[in-house]
Design an enzyme around this catalytic site. Structure first.
Site, short mmCIF file in Angstrom:
data_model
loop_
_atom_site.label_atom_id
_atom_site.label_comp_id
_atom_site.label_asym_id
_atom_site.label_seq_id
_atom_site.Cartn_x
_atom_site.Cartn_y
_atom_site.Cartn_z
N HIS A 570 0.79 -1.21 0.00
CA HIS A 570 0.00 0.00 0.00
C HIS A 570 0.83 1.27 0.00
O HIS A 570 0.37 2.32 -0.45
CB HIS A 570 -1.06 -0.05 1.10
CG HIS A 570 -2.23 -0.87 0.65
ND1 HIS A 570 -2.31 -2.22 0.87
CD2 HIS A 570 -3.30 -0.55 -0.11
CE1 HIS A 570 -3.40 -2.68 0.30
NE2 HIS A 570 -4.03 -1.69 -0.29
N GLU A 806 -10.60 -11.37 -7.77
CA GLU A 806 -9.29 -11.24 -7.15
C GLU A 806 -8.71 -12.60 -6.77
O GLU A 806 -7.54 -12.71 -6.42
CB GLU A 806 -9.39 -10.41 -5.87
CG GLU A 806 -9.86 -9.01 -6.11
CD GLU A 806 -9.92 -8.22 -4.82
OE1 GLU A 806 -9.05 -7.37 -4.63
OE2 GLU A 806 -10.83 -8.46 -4.01
N ASP A 830 -4.47 -8.35 -6.24
CA ASP A 830 -4.67 -9.59 -5.51
C ASP A 830 -4.72 -10.79 -6.44
O ASP A 830 -4.23 -11.86 -6.11
CB ASP A 830 -5.93 -9.52 -4.64
CG ASP A 830 -5.65 -8.84 -3.33
OD1 ASP A 830 -4.64 -9.20 -2.70
OD2 ASP A 830 -6.40 -7.93 -2.95
N CYS A 877 -9.59 -2.80 -12.07
CA CYS A 877 -9.29 -1.70 -11.15
C CYS A 877 -7.98 -1.90 -10.43
O CYS A 877 -7.60 -1.09 -9.60
CB CYS A 877 -10.43 -1.51 -10.15
SG CYS A 877 -10.67 -2.95 -9.11
#
Ligand code: PEP
Ligand code: MG
Length: 943
Positions: A570, A806, A830, A877
């Site tokens: 992140h 994912e 993911d 996305c």
């Protein structure tokens, strides 16, 4: 704890003799996939060496060290023989606990087992049980681990009353993480109870995390005030500690004649006249059953009461003649055993036992110094400096190209005294430093307002206000520490306690704690954190935490380079949100750069070049100029649709973590919000935001969108995104555990509130709701049922319900999901992690974790095919959607929407406008035909 389930239990077994019983036990382990057939030979050999009967009708058969190669997986099986079996040593056995263990887990299993089996009457209950579940429950009660050791002694405290001493002892237990602040509150209101002889006691169960006993003694003991004991924990769990306390008081010694060692010895139940000795254990696998048995046999030979304890343990001394208790110590190689004996034979007993232990208790042992484990670590090699003008490969983390002088972020060395004379002054300094840090953090939050880093920095502010940390520091200062030493000790203890839990999320919290701790420490030392230059620069650091990224002055910083880190962690996502070119995982060599050295960062190709030669420099300058032109053109057409040369239009939307950024996304030309990571909204609050708060947040987004669609992902916590107020169970691999929709379905009321807030905020505006980490139709249906309930109640005229792709299973099962969903959105971060089995934040492997891998592309292809067959749309996305090489491939795979960070929207649109669907299909086919991600990239670059 034991990994025993009802399936591991066989009730009502019978055997003709002990060999028959043993063969059954070996067969059970083999059938359970724990061992191969060879393990039985090892078990037999082990019985020939000595019996594995523990006592109480229980035997723990297991193999010899030589037979460990026959162990496939550590575990135990339990066989109950209600009629009993006569073992070869004459004992009657009713329960066999067959153990398959490789080296060191063996001792843990034994220790846990013996702590449980040692309970009075348990063996009998095991032998009679007629229900496997009940039997598992009997064996799965976690042993209570008490705390009473050197750490919990506060000796010679400058305090004049029993109440002050009680508070000192309580604060010590808090610092040791044995209790929380509720306990402290309970003790504050208590009057110490006299135990006689000048000793006092305070006790409470409230806020106790584990049973613990601390002792605080005054600097000048008086006959009526020798010390105050502080006992934490519910009464039933404190029995052992109370017995120790009783034993201590029965001896009746004056405290000022005892040092810490003697005090601990008395609290461990050792008599003042005991003969004692300390011996280091040398056995490779610790004090497991066989050497333990030898120790017990040796102890039984003497007419003495012998006790054994660990020098660094929970302090309890156990009888040397109890096998289960000795095993229960869990002593490992290198630990020191304290032996003590009273009685006629005390001295010879201690001499003989010490010799037996040093001699290895029947096992061959080597002295500690000669083992490789204690050999000095080779000094870490200095990283080689970077070679001028030579590209160094790293992981592409955020696209873009930059050229600027390097600024290497080096943590300052902080020197400070360990002690200080005036506690009052230290407390004032501490308060000032905390206030200063608080101010700095709040101004960072303001700078990062609306950004993804702001919530993380808010957590830092909360950590700064943590009462436990503050109290622990005050206590250390009260004992003579300087404010710096006291503060850092408190931070370090708290951080270590979290790290020791081996929980990845808590370990990350530990990093945050140290980050906050360093800030206060730097303020205390009057050292400012490293200041970057006033002119443009390239930031180089070992790693960058979210707070570092938030601190960045984006008007000057041109790019980021880190020695460690992964591309989809992140913190890398934060760099992309700031639109800064970044490479991560470049290795330690980048840290050798001198400040001011010219540095090229290529966030697309994933490389850095130090001090480029004139030719390369000119080339890069030209590319930068072209890019600037392209950017200007893209910006001017940002509100136009992304239509290919042959008239095919894709939607290009923005990914957001904060609804306050919606106007910015619209301004940059986004066709909508393609992914609202709602967990960031939850992270920004100290507790779960209520319906009204959430509704307000979501309404901001809808209002700013002016009718454009919003794809909101329901709460996606777990994995690498923890929520403080939603503590998760410790898991070996949180990415494969309770996260995403799985976690939300365990708390449907939270999911329902979120859905209600979204639907109410949307009204009749277009809301697309999707669930993260869905693995199959069952999960989707369970989540959708909650949405439909709310929809029936409040209505939602323009709602679509979808799933994120994912997990590979959901791509493979897309044909079964497609008829029931309205859309799919592929989370390539993911999806890549789970398809390639590479942790998305893994520093070393993330270069290989490339979403352009043909395996991931095939899963996207399958998803699109299934969706289009049912008239559903597909978005992407994940970060792949921003990758310029991937855009033609995704277009060619016929995805309908791309969602990228707001800053990238104009460029992605511009890129699509230069393509035709026809050529993109060729690119996609080319990519799908390759075997590896490297081949895909090479082929696409060459085409
Ligand atoms: C993804 O996994 O690709 C995704 C978009 O979700 P996140 O990065 O928030 O896990
Ligand atoms: Mg994801």
């Amino acid at each position: 704890m034991l990994t025993l389930t009802a399936n591991d239990v066989r009730l009502g077994a019978t055997a003709t003799d002990w060999q028959h019983a043993l063969a059954q036990a070996a067969g059970e382990l083999e059938r359970a996939g724990r061992t191969t057939a060879d393990y039985l030979t090892g078990m037999m050999t082990r019985e020939q060496q000595s019996s594995t009967v523990l006592g109480n009708g229980i035997a723990i058969p297991h193999g010899t060290p030589d037979s460990r190669s026959a162990v496939l997986d550590t575990g135990i099986r339990l066989l109950q023989f209600p009629d009993g079996v006569t073992w070869h040593d004459g004992n009657r056995v009713h329960v066999l606990v067959a153990i398959a263990a490789q080296s060191d887990e063996h001792l843990d299993i034994l220790r846990d087992l013996t702590r449980v089996l040692d309970q009075p009457g348990l063996a009998d209950q095991l032998a009679r049980a007629d229900d496997a579940e009940a039997l598992v429950r009997l064996l799965s009660t976690p042993p209570v681990q008490v705390k009473c050791d050197r750490d919990s002694l506060c000796l010679g405290v400058d305090a004049g009353s029993a109440t002050e001493l009680a508070l000192t002892a309580a604060a010590r237990l808090q610092r040791l993480q044995c209790v929380d602040r509720d306990f402290l509150g309970a003790i504050v209101g208590q009057t110490p109870v006299s135990l006689g002889q000048g000793f006092w006691l305070v006790h409470h169960g409230l806020g106790a995390r584990r049973p613990a006993l601390a002792l605080a003694t005054p600097k000048q003991p008086a006959p009526d005030l020798q010390g105050v004991f502080c006992l934490a924990g519910p009464g039933d769990q404190c029995r052992e500690l109370l017995e120790r306390l009783d034993g201590f008081l029965a001896v009746g010694e004056r405290i000022d004649t005892l040092g810490a060692d003697a005090l601990l010895a008395r609290l461990a139940g050792e008599a003042p006249d005991a003969v004692s000795a300390q011996v280091v254990l040398l056995n490779t696998h610790g004090l497991h059953a066989r050497p333990a048995k030898q120790l017990v046999q040796e102890a039984r030979r003497h007419n003495a009461r012998i006790r054994v304890r660990l020098l660094d343990g929970d302090g309890a001394a156990v009888s040397a003649t109890s096998l289960t208790r000795i095993i229960g110590l869990g002593a490992r190689r290198g630990q020191t055993l304290v032996l003590s004996a009273t009685g006629e034979d005390a001295q010879p007993a201690i001499t003989a036992l010490a010799a037996a232990i040093t001699g290895g208790l029947g096992e061959a042992v080597t002295p500690l110094a000669s083992t490789p484990a204690s050999a000095p670590e080779p000094a870490a090699a200095e990283p080689e400096p970077l070679v001028d003008d030579q590209p160094l490969k790293a992981v592409a983390a955020s696209p873009g190209l930059a050229l600027a002088p390097a600024f290497v972020l080096r943590q300052p060395t902080l020197d400070y005294p360990a002690t200080a004379a005036d506690p009052e002054e230290q407390i004032q300094r501490l308060n000032r430093a905390i206030d200063e840090s608080d101010g700095q953090l709040r101004s960072l939050i303001r700078q990062a307002e609306g950004g993804e880093a702001a919530p993380i920095l808010s957590v830092h502010v909360e950590m700064l206000q943590d009462e436990d940390l503050y109290q622990a520091t005050l206590e250390a200062i009260g004992e003579g520490a300087s404010a710096e030493a006291g503060w850092w000790q408190a931070i370090d203890t708290a951080a270590r306690a979290q790290e020791a839990l081996a929980d990845r999320l808590l370990a990350e919290r530990a990093a945050d704690l140290r980050d906050v701790g360093r800030r206060v420490l730097a303020n205390l030392c009057g050292v400012s954190m490293p200041t970057p230059p006033d002119s443009p620069y390239m930031l180089v650091a070992e790693d960058l935490g979210p707070s570092d990224v938030a601190r960045l002055d984006t008007t000057r910083v041109r790019g980021l380079v880190t020695a460690r880190g992964g591309a989809t962690a992140h913190s890398a996502i934060l760099a992309r949100a700031l639109g800064l070119p970044a490479v991560v995982g470049a290795g330690e060599r980048v840290l050798t750069l001198t400040d001011g050295a010219e540095l090229v960062v290529d966030g697309e190709r994933g490389c850095v070049v130090a001090n480029p030669a004139a030719e390369r420099r000119d080339r890069i300058q030209r590319r930068l100029e072209q890019l600037a032109e392209l950017q200007a053109e893209a910006h001017s057409q940002r509100h136009e649709p992304a239509t290919t040369l042959d008239g095919h239009t894709l939607e290009v939307c923005a990914n957001l973590g904060n609804t306050a950024h919606t106007p910015d996304a619209v301004e940059r030309g986004a066709d909508g919000i393609g992914l609202l990571r709602t967990e960031f909204i939850f992270m920004a609050h100290p507790e779960a935001p209520d319906l009204a708060t959430q509704e307000r947040e979501y309404r901001h987004a809808f209002d700013a969108l002016n009718g454009l669609p919003l794809v909101a992902r329901t709460l996606d916590v777990g994995g690498d995104k923890p929520l403080d107020y939603w503590p998760l169970p410790q898991e070996d691999n949180p990415f494969l555990g309770l996260r995403g929709i799985r976690l939300s379905l365990t708390r449907p009321e939270i999911l329902e509130t979120q859905v209600r807030a979204l639907l109410r905020a949307a009204g009749d505006r277009p809301l697309r709701l999707m669930f993260p980490m869905v693995k199959d139709l069952d999960e989707f249906r369970a989540a959708k049922a909650i949405v439909q309930r709310v929809q029936d109640e409040i209505g939602a005229p323009d709602l679509q319900i979808g799933v994120m792709i994912e997990v590979p299973s959901s791509a493979l099962l897309a044909p079964t999901l497609a008829p029931e969903v309205d859309f799919f959105s592929v989370g390539t971060n993911d999806l890549t992690q789970y398809t390639l089995a590479i942790d998305r934040g893994h520093g070393q492997l993330s270069a290989e974790s490339d979403a352009l891998h043909p395996a991931v592309l095939r899963l996207i292809q399958m998803t699109v095919a299934a969706a289009h067959a049912h008239g559903r749309w597909v978005g992407v996305c994940g970060e792949l959607a921003s990758d310029p090489l991937a855009i033609p491939v995704l277009l060619g795979l016929e995805v309908d929407e791309l969602s990228v960070t707001s800053r990238r929207v104009p460029l992605v649109k511009a890129c699509i406008r230069k393509l035709s669907l026809e050529t993109a299909r060729t690119q996609a086919a080319l990519a799908l035909s390759k075997a590896t991600a490297v081949e895909v990239r090479d082929a696409l670059e060459a085409s």
